[in-house]
Design an enzyme around this catalytic site. Structure first.
Site, mmCIF file in Angstrom:
data_model
loop_
_atom_site.group_PDB
_atom_site.id
_atom_site.type_symbol
_atom_site.label_atom_id
_atom_site.label_comp_id
_atom_site.label_asym_id
_atom_site.label_seq_id
_atom_site.Cartn_x
_atom_site.Cartn_y
_atom_site.Cartn_z
ATOM 1 N N ASP A 135 0.652 -1.115 0.047
ATOM 2 C CA ASP A 135 0.048 -0.025 -0.247
ATOM 3 C C ASP A 135 0.813 1.077 0.300
ATOM 4 O OD1 ASP A 135 -1.763 2.232 0.953
ATOM 5 O OD2 ASP A 135 -3.417 0.560 1.307
ATOM 6 N N SER A 151 -7.994 4.419 -1.664
ATOM 7 C CA SER A 151 -6.963 3.362 -1.809
ATOM 8 C C SER A 151 -8.152 2.122 -1.820
ATOM 9 C CB SER A 151 -6.101 2.582 0.107
ATOM 10 O OG SER A 151 -5.684 3.009 0.484
ATOM 11 N N ASP A 188 -9.827 -2.966 6.649
ATOM 12 C CA ASP A 188 -9.512 -1.966 6.032
ATOM 13 C C ASP A 188 -10.024 -2.248 4.679
ATOM 14 O OD1 ASP A 188 -8.952 0.166 6.111
ATOM 15 O OD2 ASP A 188 -6.749 -0.158 5.493
ATOM 16 N N THR A 231 -8.049 -2.170 1.417
ATOM 17 C CA THR A 231 -7.415 -3.230 0.445
ATOM 18 C C THR A 231 -8.147 -4.664 0.680
ATOM 19 O OG1 THR A 231 -5.767 -2.178 0.119
ATOM 20 C CG2 THR A 231 -5.595 -4.141 -0.375
ATOM 21 N N GLU A 290 -0.995 -7.822 1.822
ATOM 22 C CA GLU A 290 -0.457 -6.525 2.062
ATOM 23 C C GLU A 290 0.047 -6.165 3.102
ATOM 24 O OE1 GLU A 290 -3.556 -2.221 2.589
ATOM 25 O OE2 GLU A 290 -3.898 -4.117 3.593
ATOM 26 N N ASP A 315 1.854 2.874 3.475
ATOM 27 C CA ASP A 315 1.466 3.777 3.297
ATOM 28 C C ASP A 315 1.428 5.100 4.097
ATOM 29 O OD1 ASP A 315 -0.996 5.032 1.630
ATOM 30 O OD2 ASP A 315 -2.127 4.473 3.726
ATOM 31 N N HIS A 334 1.749 8.513 5.049
ATOM 32 C CA HIS A 334 0.874 9.392 5.536
ATOM 33 C C HIS A 334 1.533 11.049 6.334
ATOM 34 C CE1 HIS A 334 -2.132 9.414 3.246
ATOM 35 N NE2 HIS A 334 -2.897 7.941 2.992
ATOM 36 N N ASP A 358 -0.417 -0.227 -4.064
ATOM 37 C CA ASP A 358 -1.926 0.577 -5.621
ATOM 38 C C ASP A 358 -2.089 1.771 -5.817
ATOM 39 O OD1 ASP A 358 -1.632 1.285 -2.502
ATOM 40 O OD2 ASP A 358 -3.339 0.877 -1.658
ATOM 41 N N HIS A 359 -0.779 2.754 -5.370
ATOM 42 C CA HIS A 359 -1.218 4.004 -5.557
ATOM 43 C C HIS A 359 0.500 4.337 -4.974
ATOM 44 C CE1 HIS A 359 -1.810 5.008 -1.055
ATOM 45 N NE2 HIS A 359 -2.857 3.571 -1.243
#
Length: 438
Positions: free
Chosen positions: A58, A104, A155, A157, A299, A304, A308, A346-347
């Site tokens: 992620d 996500s 969550d 994903t 995952e 991720d 953040h 994923d991003h």
């Protein structure tokens, strides 16, 4: 991670119909291929993947992968995820009407169903229509299935592979659908708060010293007891996981995520009670007993979440743990021909950049009184493994960006992923590889 969902894009009637159908497990799934067999893609049909392991980092960008590489194996080394045979990249655009950059949930929905949707949606399209996920397709092929994550198991994903909801925040409904609708055989990760009703704190009560309350809040009753009644063995720590037997396994190892995401020195920690590689090894052991094969989602959420928080130190720790897990899966695939392994982000998160150590090249404002500005200063320096050199990591945001993400793959059909592609194409290839000529 927690963008506002675009639930206004779904009519009230559509939500009511969806909720009613999901309550009985009888939802009529849409298929963007118009009912045609997505497996008919030319010569790849003859290459059947008995097992499919989709591994999502992620927030894992090419820059993040390179930072992990430099810090762990150095300039001349290769990560386990870089050792897979084929490489490409994926565009991450969602179908959100208001935001250019995906969250996500929309990104996972594209991977899970081959359909783009609005931010916040979990495997429903912009009209609220549910679409069949790869996990459900695997079930139809009589394969076992599993979800493994360091996030809450409910969550965005993992939810996108095992549920259909218009708003990713509805995590107890997601858990209920795991049990009543999609029925993964293995579910391992965090998030027990969403499985226990208020007042029943389970194995991981709230930490009173944590400024963010994390308390049990299931709106669907005691879902852990419900899972037990359905034949799941429930475990809460590493020793219980190691001792678990049987073919249905639920493990919840934290009240929320399996780490503490925060800027450096503000309560941040990446130390899962059970490492991702250990959870994945157990999942492979359980699912391997199925003669028809399996589909497994793995995952690493910590990459991720630490991005953040613009926390490069913990992002690198989570990235190393993810790569260790890729090594476990790749070794399994080598021993079990017919296993397709795909690693993808994923991003992108944080606008991460790798830079030289240069005191005159600090892009942030050290004199600012804004926590957001101070958080986004450069991190480091970090040593390059096997070298006297160092690098810094610079951040441009605490949010997602629209950058494409790297993909590497090996196994049946993986050559079709060696290109620039929409993230929905990953779904196409994995489904075709599972179906083969069927």
């Amino acid at each position: 991670m927690r963008s506002q969902s675009r639930t206004r894009w779904i009519s009230a009637g559509g939500v009511a119909v969806l909720a009613s159908a999901l309550a009985t497990g009888s939802v009529a799934m849409g298929d963007r291929h118009g009912g045609k067999d997505a497996g008919h893609h030319g010569s790849s049909n003859s290459k059947v993947a008995k097992n499919v392991v989709l591994m999502v980092g992620d927030g894992l960008s090419i820059a993040a992968r390179d930072a992990i590489r430099l810090a762990t194996v150095g300039k001349d080394g290769r990560l386990a995820m870089d050792r897979l045979r084929y490489a490409g990249w994926t565009y991450t655009d969602s179908e959100d009407p208001d935001e250019a950059v995906t969250d996500s949930a929309a990104a996972a929905t594209a991977l899970a169903t081959g359909v783009r949707t609005y931010n916040g949606a979990v495997s429903v399209d912009v009209d609220g229509r549910a679409h069949t996920t790869l996990l459900q397709h695997a079930k139809k092929l009589r394969k076992s299935t599993g979800l493994v994550t360091t996030a809450q198991v409910t969550d965005a994903t993992p939810a996108a592979f095992g549920s259909h909801v218009p708003d990713r925040a509805d995590q107890s409904e997601i858990a209920r659908q795991f049990l009543d609708v999609t029925k993964p055989d293995v579910i391992l990760g965090g998030g027990e708060d969403w499985w226990y009703p208020a007042g029943d704190e389970g194995a991981y009560p709230d930490d009173p010293d944590d400024p963010r309350p994390e308390v049990s809040r299931s709106t669907k009753g005691n879902l852990v007891e419900r899972a037990r009644s359905m034949g799941y063995q429930y475990v809460t720590n590493g020793s219980q996981l190691a001792a678990a037997r049987g073919h249905k396994l639920l493990g919840l190892f934290a009240n929320e995520e399996m780490f503490e995401q925060a800027p450096e020195g503000q309560g941040d920690e990446y130390a899962p009670v059970v490492p991702l590689a250990t959870m994945t090894t157990k999942a492979l052991d359980v699912l391997d007993d199925d003669r028809q094969g399996f589909f497994l989602l793995v995952e690493e959420e910590g990459i991720d979440e630490m991005e953040h928080a613009n926390n490069a130190t913990q992002m690198l720790a989570a990235g190393e743990a993810f790569d260790d897990t890729v090594a476990v899966v790749h070794a399994y695939a080598k021993r079990h021909p017919g296993t397709l392994v795909v690693v993808v982000g994923d991003h992108e998160t944080g606008g991460l950049a790798i830079e030289n150590v240069d005191a005159d090249d600090e892009s942030g404002d050290e004199d600012s009184t804004s926590d957001d500005v101070l958080q986004s200063l450069e991190d480091g320096p970090f040593p390059i493994e096997g070298s006297d050199l160092e690098f810094t990591i610079d951040w441009t945001t605490g949010s997602h960006t629209g950058a494409a993400t790297p993909l590497t793959a090996e196994g049946p059909g993986s050559e079709r992923l060696a290109q620039a592609q929409k993230n929905t194409h990953v779904f196409d290839v994995l489904l075709a590889s599972m179906r083969g000529g069927r």
